[in-house]
Design a protein around this motif. Structure first.
Motif, PDB file in Angstrom:
ATOM      1  N   VAL A 209      29.814  38.531  36.236  1.00  0.00           N
ATOM      2  CA  VAL A 209      31.292  38.424  35.967  1.00  0.00           C
ATOM      3  C   VAL A 209      31.921  37.132  36.713  1.00  0.00           C
ATOM      4  N   ILE A 210      32.737  36.574  36.071  1.00  0.00           N
ATOM      5  CA  ILE A 210      33.705  35.517  36.443  1.00  0.00           C
ATOM      6  C   ILE A 210      35.064  35.768  37.262  1.00  0.00           C
ATOM      7  N   LYS A 211      35.153  35.374  38.747  1.00  0.00           N
ATOM      8  CA  LYS A 211      36.139  35.628  39.332  1.00  0.00           C
ATOM      9  C   LYS A 211      37.048  34.410  39.609  1.00  0.00           C
ATOM     10  N   ILE A 212      38.429  34.464  39.478  1.00  0.00           N
ATOM     11  CA  ILE A 212      39.227  33.093  39.271  1.00  0.00           C
ATOM     12  C   ILE A 212      40.448  33.697  40.177  1.00  0.00           C
ATOM     13  N   ALA A 213      41.243  32.690  40.777  1.00  0.00           N
ATOM     14  CA  ALA A 213      42.609  32.900  41.379  1.00  0.00           C
ATOM     15  C   ALA A 213      43.392  32.058  40.537  1.00  0.00           C
ATOM     16  N   THR A 214      44.471  32.547  40.112  1.00  0.00           N
ATOM     17  CA  THR A 214      45.610  31.832  39.330  1.00  0.00           C
ATOM     18  C   THR A 214      46.742  31.535  40.181  1.00  0.00           C
ATOM     19  N   THR A 215      46.773  32.400  41.275  1.00  0.00           N
ATOM     20  CA  THR A 215      47.909  32.150  42.210  1.00  0.00           C
ATOM     21  C   THR A 215      47.316  31.855  43.572  1.00  0.00           C
ATOM     22  N   GLY A 216      48.293  31.916  44.556  1.00  0.00           N
ATOM     23  CA  GLY A 216      47.660  31.862  46.154  1.00  0.00           C
ATOM     24  C   GLY A 216      47.618  33.090  46.585  1.00  0.00           C
ATOM     25  N   GLY A 217      47.048  33.198  47.772  1.00  0.00           N
ATOM     26  CA  GLY A 217      46.494  34.467  48.438  1.00  0.00           C
ATOM     27  C   GLY A 217      47.219  34.808  49.731  1.00  0.00           C
TER      28      GLY A 217
END
Length: 432
Positions: A209-217
């Motif tokens: 599966v692919i995990k991405i971040a579109t926002t800060g954390g």
């Protein structure tokens, strides 16, 4: 041309493989069975397990003539093995402690830590997990578990999580310039072409599966906050490439703007979703995407801060305090609106082996007990693309099941004390 091969290249004649063990049938005598969460439970039932799969569910208690291979759970409630759709197995540490470990412990130690955490998770009744990003240790663990070399839950793994430069997954954030060349940066991308390449790299490493971040954390040391950190064309390139290879995309997103970027790109799930607004809820419902709330992070934060008030740097601590104050509010709006919910804890921020704490939080913030159990079984199985194998107790599916005293449909807290675990037909010892 020589008519012989060098000795080192000669092919030995095939040798017989190991003789497969005889088929083993186990009879489980269950007092009550939640075989398909969301439907009425069964009463006293015999679950017949053969070759690692559920062979039959029979009303009442039946035993084989020789009374061998019988497991008596007649005083227990039996339900499918649980699924945590958001974990990070290679670490049980966060904040300054976790950062220090990155520089003082090598990949080999991280691999053993992943195994240790995986086994704690399995003993807690979670027979399947989706690991959403680490340094690569869990990819190898996934394969070792599948080969039967070690004991652990079934693992769906994302490899390294992808973000833009200076995004949430940029491991260099907060490091001084002399150390900035140390962390991996091949998971970072800027612009559509680089983002396509980043996805293909993870797929080449074997990611499921692919995990991405579109926002800060919350945990990342950056002053840009929790809003969007990826452009529409970058997110679209990632999702299209992942889907081209048949991989789903899980998106770390707190801010509503980043959720909408992910949904416009066609992502499959939103992780955290803390600042979800009405528009984001509407687009998620329309898309049929899953929401994974990860409420348990607050437990991890509170416990670490109680132990060490300086566990996190000031800029992160400020975000943590905010996260604690707002946790669950998005779920309280999303669930009644019809957004599909899947169970995930973000274990690694919260404690591995304490995954079932999430049930209590889900119910506190609006789900019924049966909805919370569905989130960790049928819903999570669908999100992971494994509905044909796990999530319910039906003929032909994996014999992944747990047993608890009491009735989890009345009080989900009983799921914190699992009395029996079976994965793939094998009984899991509940002590290390």
């Amino acid at each position: 041309m020589p008519l012989f091969l060098p000795l080192a290249l000669q092919v030995a004649p095939p040798t017989p493989g190991p003789v497969p063990p005889p088929s083993v049938t186990t009879y489980i005598l269950a007092g009550r069975v939640i075989d398909r969460p969301g439907r009425p439970p069964r009463g006293a039932t015999t679950i017949v397990v053969r070759d690692g799969k559920v062979a039959e569910l029979i009303d009442g208690h039946q035993t084989p003539p020789d009374r061998t291979n019988v497991i008596d759970l007649s005083s227990q409630t039996v339900l499918p093995g649980l699924i945590d759709a958001h974990v990070h197995l290679s670490s049980d540490r966060a904040g300054q402690e976790g950062l220090l470990a990155e520089f003082t412990e090598g990949a080999q130690m991280h691999a053993y830590e992943a195994l240790w955490n995986a086994q704690k998770t399995l003993r807690a009744g979670f027979t399947t997990v989706r690991n959403l990003g680490d340094d690569g240790a869990t990819l190898a663990l996934r394969d070792a578990v599948a080969r039967g070399w070690v004991t652990g839950p079934r693992i769906v793994d994302a490899g390294r999580s992808i973000s833009t430069t200076s995004g949430h997954m940029d491991a260099r954030l907060g490091l001084n310039d002399e150390l900035r060349d140390h962390p991996h940066t091949d998971n970072l991308c800027d612009g559509p072409e680089a983002c396509r390449k980043a996805v293909r790299l993870q797929i080449g490493r074997g990611a499921d599966v692919i995990k991405i971040a579109t926002t800060g954390g919350v945990n990342s040391r950056i002053g840009a906050g929790l809003g969007a950190q990826m452009f529409d064309d970058e997110a679209k390139a990632i999702v299209e490439t992942a889907h081209l290879y048949g991989k789903k995309v899980a998106v770390h997103a707190h801010g509503a703007d980043g959720i909408k970027v992910a949904m416009a790109a066609g992502a499959d799930s939103i992780e955290h979703g803390t600042l979800m607004d009405e528009e984001a809820i509407a687009v998620m419902k329309k898309a049929g995407a899953f929401y994974v709330p990860t409420l348990s992070t607050v437990n991890g934060y509170k416990e670490r801060i109680a132990r060490d008030p300086n566990a996190y740097p000031p800029e992160v601590r400020k975000k943590i305090d905010w996260r604690i104050s707002i946790t669950g509010k998005a779920l309280e709006r999303a669930a009644p609106a019809g957004v599909r919910i899947a169970f995930g804890t973000d274990a690694g921020v919260s404690k591995h082996g304490r995954n079932a704490d999430e049930f209590e939080l889900l119910v506190q913030h609006g789900l019924t007990p049966v909805q919370a159990i569905q989130a960790a079984t049928v819903n999570a199985a669908e999100l992971l693309g494994l509905s044909g194998e796990i999530g319910t107790l039906e003929r032909g599916k994996a014999a992944d099941l747990i047993a608890v005293a009491g009735d989890p449909l009345a009080d989900v807290r009983v799921l914190k004390s699992v009395a029996f675990v079976m994965k793939g037909g094998a009984v899991v010892p509940l002590t290390p």
